[in-house]
Scaffold this motif. Sequence first.
Motif, PDB file in Angstrom:
ATOM      1  N   ASP A 202       0.835  -1.232  -0.046  1.00 38.95           N
ATOM      2  CA  ASP A 202      -0.084  -0.004  -0.176  1.00 38.95           C
ATOM      3  C   ASP A 202       0.916   1.309   0.035  1.00 38.95           C
TER       4      ASP A 202
ATOM      5  N   ASP B  75      -4.297   0.581  -5.597  1.00 41.51           N
ATOM      6  CA  ASP B  75      -4.930   0.310  -4.389  1.00 41.51           C
ATOM      7  C   ASP B  75      -5.014  -1.305  -3.749  1.00 41.51           C
ATOM      8  N   PRO B  76      -4.529  -1.688  -3.076  1.00 43.95           N
ATOM      9  CA  PRO B  76      -4.558  -3.291  -2.573  1.00 43.95           C
ATOM     10  C   PRO B  76      -5.860  -3.720  -2.576  1.00 43.95           C
ATOM     11  N   LEU B  77      -6.790  -2.983  -1.730  1.00 44.60           N
ATOM     12  CA  LEU B  77      -7.860  -3.382  -1.319  1.00 44.60           C
ATOM     13  C   LEU B  77      -8.892  -3.676  -2.879  1.00 44.60           C
TER      14      LEU B  77
ATOM     15  N   THR C 193      -3.063  -7.460   2.744  1.00 48.91           N
ATOM     16  CA  THR C 193      -2.578  -6.604   2.505  1.00 48.91           C
ATOM     17  C   THR C 193      -1.386  -6.501   3.403  1.00 48.91           C
TER      18      THR C 193
ATOM     19  N   THR D 282       1.681  -3.535   3.827  1.00 50.04           N
ATOM     20  CA  THR D 282       0.671  -3.495   4.790  1.00 50.04           C
ATOM     21  C   THR D 282      -0.170  -2.031   4.277  1.00 50.04           C
ATOM     22  N   LEU D 283      -1.378  -2.118   4.770  1.00 52.79           N
ATOM     23  CA  LEU D 283      -2.092  -0.769   4.559  1.00 52.79           C
ATOM     24  C   LEU D 283      -1.454   0.485   5.424  1.00 52.79           C
TER      25      LEU D 283
END
Length: 297
Positions: free
Chosen positions: A40, A55-57, A74, A76-77
């Motif tokens: 992220d 955007d990973p989500l 993720t 990480t976020l």
Amino acid sequence: MKRLTVGVHYTPAPREPIADTVRAAQEIEAMGYRSLALPDHLTRPHATAIAPVPDPLLLLARLAADTTHLSLATMTLLDAFRTPEQTLRSAATLQHITGGRLELGVGAGWQNADLDALPARLRAASARIDALERTLDLLRQAWPLADHPKQPDKDRARLLAAEAAPPRLIVAAGSTRMLHLAARFADTIALTVPTRPRLAGAVPTAQSVAAQIATVRAARPGHLPPPGFHLQIREVTPRASHSADDTWWTVGGSPSRITEALQRRAEAGITDIALCTEDLQLLEWTAVHVLPRLEQA
């Protein structure tokens, strides 16, 4: 010693067609890796330019449609990009979309290009860690790790969680304060080097990882189950390093030497590793020559 699980940390190339990313996820799943994690960051260096990062989500939601059992993470976020409520709602939605395969990795951030995009009030590390603590508390109101203290947000948190099953919560931590925070909230702690030393070129060693694990175990509340420990492997090379413990971001040599290096990490307490590469040939070589050896250990 618990069996070491192996996943992949994958960053799509700039302007990589979605079909290529989907195919990579499917191949990683077929090779036998346990998880695929996306970063992220707003941007990253690529060749001689700066490239955007998806955007990973959103991308994980797409990958969920074309994989069946691969855990999607993720890693990480950056917490400060979103409000706690946004993170919880997005995680609950993605947990539904993936059929319970989400692993939610969160952290306070470290990359200067990301921090420069934040409001001035969130650029200091202390402010970002305070914000992360609020997010972790809300997540645990929705998905208790144990007997989480009842807070005014509990009913709202459970409403936002929309009855989604709890994802595995992973907190990236390097500094003493972050390790103590992760010890209170995380299922798994993703160990890293604290931001300033990392930017100065510091790398994890056997000694530094052992010290971090000891810090978490000492800070872990007694009523919580033991946490897992996650470590990235940033380079797998056929060349043996001068000392296998010079950097725990690197493993090298023959398949047996790589297996032995990974086993030393497991003996130290590491439960999960992620190979950081987009090289599918390297991942296939590792899956064929190393993963079976780990399973037999």
